[in-house]
Design a protein around this motif. Sequence first.
Motif, short mmCIF file in Angstrom:
data_model
loop_
_atom_site.label_atom_id
_atom_site.label_comp_id
_atom_site.label_asym_id
_atom_site.label_seq_id
_atom_site.Cartn_x
_atom_site.Cartn_y
_atom_site.Cartn_z
N ALA A 22 0.83 -1.11 0.13
CA ALA A 22 0.12 0.03 -0.22
C ALA A 22 1.02 1.37 0.09
CB ALA A 22 -1.04 0.03 1.23
N ALA A 23 1.93 1.22 0.82
CA ALA A 23 2.89 2.52 1.00
C ALA A 23 3.52 2.68 -0.35
CB ALA A 23 4.01 1.99 1.83
N ALA A 24 3.78 1.83 -1.37
CA ALA A 24 4.57 1.84 -2.75
C ALA A 24 3.73 1.85 -3.94
CB ALA A 24 5.78 0.93 -2.58
N GLU A 25 2.33 1.37 -3.81
CA GLU A 25 1.63 0.91 -4.75
C GLU A 25 1.48 2.14 -5.89
OE1 GLU A 25 -1.50 1.20 -6.12
OE2 GLU A 25 -2.38 2.69 -4.93
N ARG A 35 -3.59 -3.33 -11.39
CA ARG A 35 -3.02 -4.56 -12.12
C ARG A 35 -3.75 -5.84 -11.55
NH1 ARG A 35 3.54 -4.59 -11.99
NH2 ARG A 35 3.76 -2.36 -12.34
N GLN A 36 -3.79 -6.65 -12.52
CA GLN A 36 -4.65 -8.03 -12.18
C GLN A 36 -3.78 -8.94 -11.45
OE1 GLN A 36 -5.34 -9.16 -16.09
NE2 GLN A 36 -7.13 -7.90 -16.47
N GLU A 46 -3.87 -0.32 -19.14
CA GLU A 46 -5.20 -0.18 -18.90
C GLU A 46 -5.30 0.08 -17.38
OE1 GLU A 46 -7.33 -3.79 -20.11
OE2 GLU A 46 -6.65 -3.36 -22.09
N GLN A 47 -6.29 1.09 -16.97
CA GLN A 47 -6.02 1.50 -15.83
C GLN A 47 -7.26 1.01 -14.93
OE1 GLN A 47 -4.02 3.76 -13.83
NE2 GLN A 47 -2.80 2.99 -15.61
N ARG A 48 -6.98 0.36 -13.58
CA ARG A 48 -8.13 -0.18 -12.77
C ARG A 48 -7.60 0.35 -11.34
NH1 ARG A 48 -7.88 -6.51 -12.41
NH2 ARG A 48 -9.65 -6.01 -10.98
N ASN A 49 -8.79 0.47 -10.44
CA ASN A 49 -8.28 1.29 -9.23
C ASN A 49 -8.88 0.45 -7.94
OD1 ASN A 49 -7.22 3.73 -10.22
ND2 ASN A 49 -9.48 4.24 -10.78
N ASP A 50 -8.90 -1.05 -8.28
CA ASP A 50 -9.71 -1.78 -7.13
C ASP A 50 -8.89 -3.12 -7.17
OD1 ASP A 50 -10.11 -3.00 -9.53
OD2 ASP A 50 -12.30 -3.36 -9.12
N ALA A 51 -7.61 -3.20 -7.46
CA ALA A 51 -6.88 -4.57 -7.64
C ALA A 51 -5.78 -4.92 -6.45
CB ALA A 51 -6.44 -4.79 -9.06
N LEU A 52 -5.32 -3.99 -5.69
CA LEU A 52 -4.49 -4.14 -4.69
C LEU A 52 -4.73 -5.27 -3.88
CD1 LEU A 52 -1.80 -3.26 -3.91
CD2 LEU A 52 -2.81 -1.83 -2.05
#
Length: 180
Positions: A22-25, A35-36, A46-52
């Motif tokens: 989370a600190a470096a994502e 990322r998937q 391609e941008q996603r914002n929920d894959a951490l």
Amino acid sequence: MTTVEYVADPRPYADEIRRLLAAAEAEFVPPLSARQGTTQTDGLDEQRNDALDEYFEQCIDQSFVLARDGEDVYGFLSFRPGYAIDELGAYTPSDYVSTIIVDPAHRREGHARRLYHELLTDVPEDVREPYVTTRTWDSNDRHLDLLEDLGFELLTRIEDDRGQGIDTVYYGVDVEGFER
């Protein structure tokens, strides 16, 4: 005192690993939350914002080298033994470094170098491959400088793979030829 060591089961350190992700994502291109997974090769632009969470779940199932002081993790390197894809050419099978992160508060202390050194010299035989490989983006200067300093060679460049003007670059080193 900081120790750097291979850890067969990273789950006891899962909270610290998640904290570092989370600190470096946002420093990654693309961000880890877009990322998937740890070995995604298509759709990096391609941008996603929920894959951490997805990224974490794939990451925690890999092999790990940790830099830690007690239970505090200062950095980690996660890798996949036996990895082989066309972009690696003859550098297969390899220990493929999918993620390396050092806590921002502990950067420039040599932890990343020590993580790679441990992987190249002192992991158990059952996870040791003849090559170590990784990929990054072509403007990740600090990581590229470290890789080149450790003797890694550029294996493949994929132009505009992460967006206009952002190339993906694959690097590898022969473990046998690594100068300890």
